[in-house]
Scaffold this motif. Structure first.
Motif, mmCIF file in Angstrom:
data_model
loop_
_atom_site.group_PDB
_atom_site.id
_atom_site.type_symbol
_atom_site.label_atom_id
_atom_site.label_comp_id
_atom_site.label_asym_id
_atom_site.label_seq_id
_atom_site.Cartn_x
_atom_site.Cartn_y
_atom_site.Cartn_z
ATOM 1 N N ARG A 131 0.829 -1.207 0.000
ATOM 2 C CA ARG A 131 0.000 0.000 0.000
ATOM 3 C C ARG A 131 0.858 1.249 0.000
ATOM 4 O O ARG A 131 1.947 1.222 0.592
ATOM 5 C CB ARG A 131 -0.797 0.042 1.319
ATOM 6 N N VAL B 96 3.359 2.638 3.095
ATOM 7 C CA VAL B 96 3.734 1.618 4.082
ATOM 8 C C VAL B 96 5.251 1.508 4.171
ATOM 9 O O VAL B 96 5.933 1.358 3.158
ATOM 10 C CB VAL B 96 3.132 0.244 3.721
ATOM 11 N N ASP B 97 5.776 1.605 5.385
ATOM 12 C CA ASP B 97 7.201 1.408 5.615
ATOM 13 C C ASP B 97 7.439 -0.086 5.848
ATOM 14 O O ASP B 97 6.896 -0.657 6.784
ATOM 15 C CB ASP B 97 7.617 2.233 6.852
ATOM 16 N N ASP C 140 9.841 -1.847 7.041
ATOM 17 C CA ASP C 140 10.386 -2.239 8.349
ATOM 18 C C ASP C 140 9.306 -2.223 9.431
ATOM 19 O O ASP C 140 9.227 -3.126 10.260
ATOM 20 C CB ASP C 140 11.527 -1.301 8.756
ATOM 21 N N HIS C 141 8.495 -1.178 9.395
ATOM 22 C CA HIS C 141 7.393 -1.086 10.346
ATOM 23 C C HIS C 141 6.415 -2.239 10.131
ATOM 24 O O HIS C 141 5.985 -2.900 11.082
ATOM 25 C CB HIS C 141 6.690 0.273 10.179
ATOM 26 N N ALA C 142 6.107 -2.513 8.865
ATOM 27 C CA ALA C 142 5.162 -3.586 8.549
ATOM 28 C C ALA C 142 5.700 -4.942 9.012
ATOM 29 O O ALA C 142 4.956 -5.771 9.550
ATOM 30 C CB ALA C 142 4.870 -3.606 7.048
ATOM 31 N N ASP D 26 7.802 -5.489 11.473
ATOM 32 C CA ASP D 26 7.733 -5.488 12.934
ATOM 33 C C ASP D 26 6.300 -5.794 13.383
ATOM 34 O O ASP D 26 6.064 -6.616 14.276
ATOM 35 C CB ASP D 26 8.182 -4.112 13.461
ATOM 36 N N TYR D 27 5.342 -5.150 12.727
ATOM 37 C CA TYR D 27 3.929 -5.373 13.063
ATOM 38 C C TYR D 27 3.529 -6.837 12.806
ATOM 39 O O TYR D 27 2.916 -7.479 13.669
ATOM 40 C CB TYR D 27 3.060 -4.418 12.233
ATOM 41 N N ARG E 145 4.937 -9.312 15.345
ATOM 42 C CA ARG E 145 4.171 -9.260 16.598
ATOM 43 C C ARG E 145 2.860 -10.008 16.469
ATOM 44 O O ARG E 145 2.478 -10.787 17.342
ATOM 45 C CB ARG E 145 3.843 -7.804 16.955
ATOM 46 N N MET E 146 2.143 -9.733 15.385
ATOM 47 C CA MET E 146 0.838 -10.357 15.201
ATOM 48 C C MET E 146 0.972 -11.876 15.141
ATOM 49 O O MET E 146 0.170 -12.606 15.713
ATOM 50 C CB MET E 146 0.166 -9.824 13.930
ATOM 51 N N ALA F 138 -4.478 -6.140 5.946
ATOM 52 C CA ALA F 138 -5.306 -5.103 5.319
ATOM 53 C C ALA F 138 -4.587 -3.759 5.244
ATOM 54 O O ALA F 138 -4.737 -3.022 4.270
ATOM 55 C CB ALA F 138 -6.626 -4.954 6.063
ATOM 56 N N GLY F 139 -3.794 -3.437 6.243
ATOM 57 C CA GLY F 139 -3.107 -2.151 6.237
ATOM 58 C C GLY F 139 -1.804 -2.165 5.444
ATOM 59 O O GLY F 139 -1.157 -1.135 5.299
ATOM 60 N N ILE F 140 -1.411 -3.333 4.979
ATOM 61 C CA ILE F 140 -0.085 -3.463 4.369
ATOM 62 C C ILE F 140 -0.141 -3.705 2.858
ATOM 63 O O ILE F 140 0.561 -3.078 2.086
ATOM 64 C CB ILE F 140 0.693 -4.614 5.054
#
Lengths: 186, 188
Positions: free
Chosen positions: B140, B143-144, B146-148, B150-151, B154-155, B184-186
């Motif tokens: 998307r 979207v970063d 690295d952040h994605a 990491d997220y 975790r999930m 969905a956010g990625i």
């Protein structure tokens, strides 16, 4: 209970002994044992449970009064972060012994907290989404709080309101749209 | 005999002994007898003694678990498919891991701190794996990666062993979970 929280705030969980807690509460060790059979582990479990209940009760108002789903989620996450920040005991544990909480809630031990959160807070989201999605959302947020608080991330710090805003906008809201359930208002 | 096979034999013996005697009761002499090596050999391989034996056995089990998981989903191309199958297999393997389940119910306070000690290593590897997967497909806008990663790490970890209200043996449910909460956010 509040004596236990004060001791934990001062010394952490590992170093707080039943003697310390009894002294802080102004009662004898024997009285403490009579009130909480099962010793330190049982006492800690009770303290943890009552803190979770206190948090959930405080979130009922925040989520119940929110005008939109987006506000309910950001407000709820912000209030949770503030709750943790205001509790000396939680701050001490997060800073010095996070692995203790991770162990305490590892694997399926997290499930009762997820279920309790969804049961108490889910109904407040039913103004916006259907009940099963409401419960999913609460569990989702509860998991994220657990993860970001006890395993700090380089990307999300729940103490920062703009991080919460970004998390809700970038991950939660798209997820809700994808769930294609009836979002009444958001 | 090479160093790694002696080490492996000793670590195999650790698992056998823990299964029999529990973590708390783990005795070096029994590990030595089971592995058919002397105590001196154990100390030569694991200078930290009992604690190091347990730590290394846990670390090896975790490595086996995660590399087995990666292998089990490697025939699938897409990130969504890999996450769905990976979550299902991970939960199935964990619920059928006899030793893990036994220790979780009998000696969680002995096992879990050691397990979490190794978790940061797992996190690093998992994030790297996810980052490579993310690099292979369009994301998307904004979207970063690295952040994605990491997220997503975790999930994934949050849903391994803790199913909450999901039936993680039901593929339709797991796919819904992955599509909505994980991706969905990625993905666009």
């Amino acid at each position: 209970m509040s004596a236990a929280l004060r001791c934990i705030g001062r010394w952490g969980v590992a170093k707080s002994t039943l003697d310390d807690i009894a002294r802080e509460a102004g009662c004898s060790r024997a009285t403490l044992y009579r009130l909480v059979p099962g010793g330190k582990a049982a006492l800690l479990e009770r303290v943890a449970r009552s803190e979770v209940q206190r948090l959930l009760a405080s979130l009922e108002g925040v989520i119940g009064e929110a005008a939109t789903l987006h506000d309910a989620l950001t407000g709820g996450l912000r209030a949770t972060s503030a709750f943790i920040n205001e509790s000396e005991a939680l701050r001490t544990v997060v800073a010095h012994e996070p692995e203790l909480v991770l162990s305490f809630l590892a694997f399926d031990r997290l499930d009762p907290i997820l279920a309790a959160s969804a049961q108490v807070l889910g109904p407040y989201l039913e103004r916006f989404v259907e009940p099963s999605l409401a419960a999913e959302l609460i569990e989702w947020c509860a998991r994220l709080v657990f993860s970001y608080v006890f395993e700090p991330s380089a990307f999300v710090d729940l103490a920062q309101p703009d991080h919460i805003e970004a998390l809700v906008s970038a991950y939660l809201m798209p997820g809700i749209e994808a769930a294609d359930a009836a979002v009444i208002r958001c | 005999m090479t160093g790694s096979t002696v080490r492996d034999r000793i670590l195999d013996a650790v698992l056998v002994c823990v299964e029999r005697e529990g973590l708390n009761g783990l005795a070096l002499e029994h590990v030595a007898a089971t592995a058919a090596v002397g105590r001196a050999t154990i100390y030569r391989q694991f200078a930290g003694g009992r604690d190091e034996l347990i730590r290394e056995a846990v670390r090896r089990e975790l490595a086996t678990f995660w590399s087995g998981l990666a292998a089990a989903v490697s025939h699938l191309d897409g990130l969504e498919d890999r996450l769905v199958l990976g979550l299902m297999i991970a939960n199935e393997r964990i619920s059928h891991h006899r030793l893990l389940q036994k220790l979780l119910s009998s000696e969680p306070e002995e096992l879990l701190p050691t397990l979490f000690e190794s978790e940061s290593e797992v996190n690093v590897l998992l994030r790297r794996y996810l980052l490579e997967m993310l690099a292979r497909q369009p994301l998307r806008a904004g979207v970063d990666p690295d952040h994605a990663a990491d997220y997503l790490a975790r999930m994934l970890l949050l849903h391994i062993g803790s199913h909450g209200r999901w039936d993680l043996t039901d593929e339709a449910q797991v796919r819904r979970l992955v599509r909505t909460q994980f991706l969905a956010g990625i993905l666009p």
